[in-house]
Design a protein around this motif. Structure first.
Motif, PDB file in Angstrom:
ATOM      1  N   ARG A  17      92.841 109.930  98.547  1.00  0.00           N
ATOM      2  CA  ARG A  17      91.813 110.940  98.469  1.00  0.00           C
ATOM      3  C   ARG A  17      92.092 111.816  97.257  1.00  0.00           C
ATOM      4  O   ARG A  17      93.214 112.262  97.055  1.00  0.00           O
ATOM      5  CB  ARG A  17      91.841 111.784  99.740  1.00  0.00           C
ATOM      6  CG  ARG A  17      90.628 112.638  99.876  1.00  0.00           C
ATOM      7  CD  ARG A  17      90.701 113.385 101.184  1.00  0.00           C
ATOM      8  NE  ARG A  17      89.773 114.477 101.138  1.00  0.00           N
ATOM      9  CZ  ARG A  17      90.042 115.674 101.604  1.00  0.00           C
ATOM     10  NH1 ARG A  17      91.199 115.924 102.157  1.00  0.00           N
ATOM     11  NH2 ARG A  17      89.142 116.609 101.540  1.00  0.00           N
ATOM     12  N   GLN A  47      84.909 111.224  98.290  1.00  0.00           N
ATOM     13  CA  GLN A  47      85.153 112.193  99.368  1.00  0.00           C
ATOM     14  C   GLN A  47      85.371 113.588  98.831  1.00  0.00           C
ATOM     15  O   GLN A  47      86.308 114.278  99.218  1.00  0.00           O
ATOM     16  CB  GLN A  47      86.370 111.781 100.186  1.00  0.00           C
ATOM     17  CG  GLN A  47      86.171 110.503 100.946  1.00  0.00           C
ATOM     18  CD  GLN A  47      87.503 109.893 101.319  1.00  0.00           C
ATOM     19  OE1 GLN A  47      88.371 110.593 101.792  1.00  0.00           O
ATOM     20  NE2 GLN A  47      87.660 108.613 101.096  1.00  0.00           N
ATOM     21  N   LEU A  57      83.132 108.736 104.167  1.00  0.00           N
ATOM     22  CA  LEU A  57      83.479 110.160 104.252  1.00  0.00           C
ATOM     23  C   LEU A  57      84.656 110.393 105.184  1.00  0.00           C
ATOM     24  O   LEU A  57      85.361 111.391 105.079  1.00  0.00           O
ATOM     25  CB  LEU A  57      82.288 110.968 104.758  1.00  0.00           C
ATOM     26  CG  LEU A  57      81.355 111.593 103.735  1.00  0.00           C
ATOM     27  CD1 LEU A  57      80.410 112.539 104.429  1.00  0.00           C
ATOM     28  CD2 LEU A  57      82.131 112.348 102.673  1.00  0.00           C
ATOM     29  N   LEU A  58      84.851 109.493 106.143  1.00  0.00           N
ATOM     30  CA  LEU A  58      85.964 109.662 107.082  1.00  0.00           C
ATOM     31  C   LEU A  58      87.277 109.160 106.499  1.00  0.00           C
ATOM     32  O   LEU A  58      88.317 109.266 107.135  1.00  0.00           O
ATOM     33  CB  LEU A  58      85.700 108.892 108.379  1.00  0.00           C
ATOM     34  CG  LEU A  58      84.488 109.283 109.197  1.00  0.00           C
ATOM     35  CD1 LEU A  58      84.562 108.636 110.557  1.00  0.00           C
ATOM     36  CD2 LEU A  58      84.396 110.783 109.358  1.00  0.00           C
ATOM     37  N   GLY A  59      87.223 108.578 105.314  1.00  0.00           N
ATOM     38  CA  GLY A  59      88.457 108.122 104.696  1.00  0.00           C
ATOM     39  C   GLY A  59      88.545 106.614 104.637  1.00  0.00           C
ATOM     40  O   GLY A  59      87.950 105.904 105.435  1.00  0.00           O
TER      41      GLY A  59
END
Lengths: 343, 257
Positions: free
Chosen positions: A148, A90, A226-228
């Motif tokens: 992240r 990410q 990508l959203l976690g």
């Protein structure tokens, strides 16, 4: 919007790629008319006699074609590696070269040649893969995986590992100055496609093709990553496991590419970033466009590397770094982002 | 899903016990609200239900099947989660985000169909975001992003919706709309909420957590008392009754002024 979509659609990009390859084959220290190139390609593939001079045929078929094909495959592979790595951690700055993974692979490759295991099948590539895996693990541990990853930690960890691995590579090259098959330090640190031969093409092309197919099947997972990690889990994707699989495959890809043509930096950064501006972040559109664009970018970069100086080949890494480093700075100090417009 | 059974659930991070033995049964077809002060373990408990935290001690079963034995994908077809998500700078469109709700139903290489798109548009319509369908998700306000995320949950067609502090970024208008919308879906809901009056308005049952323990459980009328507000939250407040007979917390007591 419509024109953008069309511009980065696979049919158009594949035509551009074919043209780039054709251009790259016909230009060089000796320029060859495109018609002769096509005639030789046709006669070689269809196994029919050609009207073109045999010496010229040899230049085209034994030197330029494998080189252009290797450039395209390597560019596609490097762009693929960049896109997947960026989604996995990410972070839009993730790329095999910047994270030191390519340097890790070069340590493995040079070590294999020094130890003489380079003559074993997959010896150099296997060691390069191991080096890439170790470097990946080291960078992710240093940067703190799991959560992240912060850009600062990622870049610093990558720089440290990269510096260490390049020093090790240079050391190995230095003490093994005349070991058989050992490439120069310039080859390992700045990359070169000059030694492309038909028989050295099979493995990189096979791996790049297989991974392209695999990752094209994973576009939803890449989007969701990508959203976690948490959101991915609630959508039924085991994010931690997928990320591990992806990183191992990328280490394999990087290892093979480095063993074949040394370290070529920044492609995995420049290409995905530029393509995203047109396709957006959705991997269903981004991934194929980035793969084609990577192939085109490296084919043309190699053409530049061969033709820029009358004296001969420049290491291709110089060309890609000259284009990539300013973008890296912009991403690092400007608005970072996964979009074309950033924030 | 009929029921979630939680038995003696413990969880600690770095030696700090966040959950200290939770045991309860959660009906899968009601609106349950989870209350409690900051740090009481609301989110941690919910994260166990949606599989972000592995179970350290104790057990959770859904309809008598241990949670760990249910594949993530199967679980994602039954449970949707609107959590506290971080914002990455990703350039997805609103429609693309909503369509991600189809992920648990899709095989590799499978494209979104027109049905998927109309499902997504319908969900965006319900949350009032249909007009923004082509806008970049990044360009939306926090509240708008949350409404898109709710639409994404609806596209998942869940039997149970878990809301982890869903009203964080929302104006009161949208808080009310969101909770009313969720309630009207007639599916199970488990929501961690801050606002006790909102919980009283929308939830069938309330669970109150404090220091990792389940302190109270019951209907709003049973749970929301002046004594609970004092022991659990440490505030003196007056609990009255609204026009429909539900408890209404009034914080304007003499000691507060």
């Amino acid at each position: 919007m419509q024109i953008r979509t069309l511009l980065f659609s696979s049919p158009l990009l594949s035509i551009l790629l074919a043209l780039s390859i054709l251009l790259s084959i016909s230009l060089g220290s000796i320029s060859i008319p495109a018609g002769d190139v096509l005639s030789v390609l046709f006669s070689q593939i269809a196994d029919t006699p050609s009207s073109v001079d045999p010496a010229m045929t040899d230049i085209i078929w034994s030197l330029r074609v494998p080189r252009a094909v290797l450039a395209a495959a390597t560019g596609a592979g490097l762009a693929l590696a960049g896109v997947v790595m960026q989604a996995s951690v990410q972070n839009p700055l993730a790329e095999p070269f910047l994270l030191g993974i390519a340097s890790g692979a070069s340590v493995g490759a040079t070590l294999a040649i020094l130890l003489g295991t380079g003559s074993l099948p997959f010896g150099v590539s296997g060691f390069a893969f191991l080096g890439a895996v170790l470097a990946t693990a080291a960078v992710l541990l240093l940067a703190g995986s799991g959560r992240r990853i912060s850009t600062v930690k990622l870049v610093l960890a990558g720089a440290a590992i990269s510096a260490l691995c390049i020093a090790l590579t240079n050391f190995i090259v230095y003490i093994a100055a005349d070991a058989e098959g050992m490439q120069s330090a310039a080859f390992w640190t700045m990359g070169s496609l000059a030694d492309a031969k038909w028989r050295s093409l099979a493995l990189p092309i096979a791996i790049v093709t297989a991974l392209i197919v695999y990752f094209l099947s994973q576009t939803r997972t890449l989007d969701v990553l990508l959203l976690g990690e948490e959101l991915a889990v609630t959508l039924g994707i085991d994010a931690a496991r997928k990320r591990r699989i992806f990183m191992v495959l990328l280490a394999l890809l990087t290892g093979i590419l480095v063993a074949t043509c040394g370290i070529i930096g920044f492609v995995g950064l420049v290409v995905p970033h530029a393509v995203r501006a047109f396709t957006g972040a959705s991997h269903r559109r981004l991934l194929p466009a980035a793969i084609f664009s990577g192939a085109i970018f490296l084919t043309l970069s190699d053409l530049l590397a061969r033709t820029l100086l009358p004296a001969g080949d420049l290491p291709i890494g110089i060309i890609t770094a000259l284009i990539g480093a300013p973008l890296f700075l912009k991403l690092l100090f400007g608005g970072k982002g996964f979009g074309g417009n950033g924030k | 899903m009929r029921e979630i059974t939680i038995q003696n659930l413990h969880f600690s991070i770095d030696g700090r016990e966040i959950l200290q033995g939770i045991t309860t049964r959660l009906p899968g077809d009601r609106f349950l609200a989870l209350l409690g002060p900051n740090g009481c373990g609301k989110s941690t408990l919910l994260k166990h239900l949606y599989r972000v935290h592995p179970i350290q001690e104790g057990s959770i079963e859904m309809d008598s099947t241990p949670l760990a034995e249910i594949p993530l994908r199967t679980a994602a077809q039954k449970i949707a989660v609107m959590g506290q998500f971080h914002t990455v700078d990703f350039d997805f469109s609103v429609l693309e985000i909503a369509l991600m709700g189809r992920t648990p139903y899709k095989e590799n290489f499978e494209e979104d169909t027109e049905e998927d798109t109309s499902l997504a548009l319908e969900a965006l319509e319900m949350t009032g975001m249909a007009e923004a369908r082509n806008r970049s998700f990044n360009s939306l306000s926090g509240g708008e992003q949350q409404r898109v995320m709710l639409a994404r949950c609806l596209v998942q067609q869940p039997e149970l919706l878990i809301l982890d502090e869903p009203t964080n970024h929302l104006d009161i208008k949208y808080q009310l709309e969101l909770l009313a919308l969720v309630r009207a879906l007639k599916i199970g809901v488990i929501a961690a909420l801050h606002d006790i009056n909102l919980a009283a308005m929308y939830a069938d049952r309330l669970l109150v957590l404090r220091d990792g323990r389940l302190e109270r459980e019951g209907t709003p009328r049973e749970v929301i008392t002046e004594e609970m507000l004092l022991t659990t939250y440490g505030v003196h407040a007056h609990v009255g009754m609204d026009s429909t007979g539900l408890p209404l917390v009034d914080y304007r007591t003499e000691s507060a002024l």
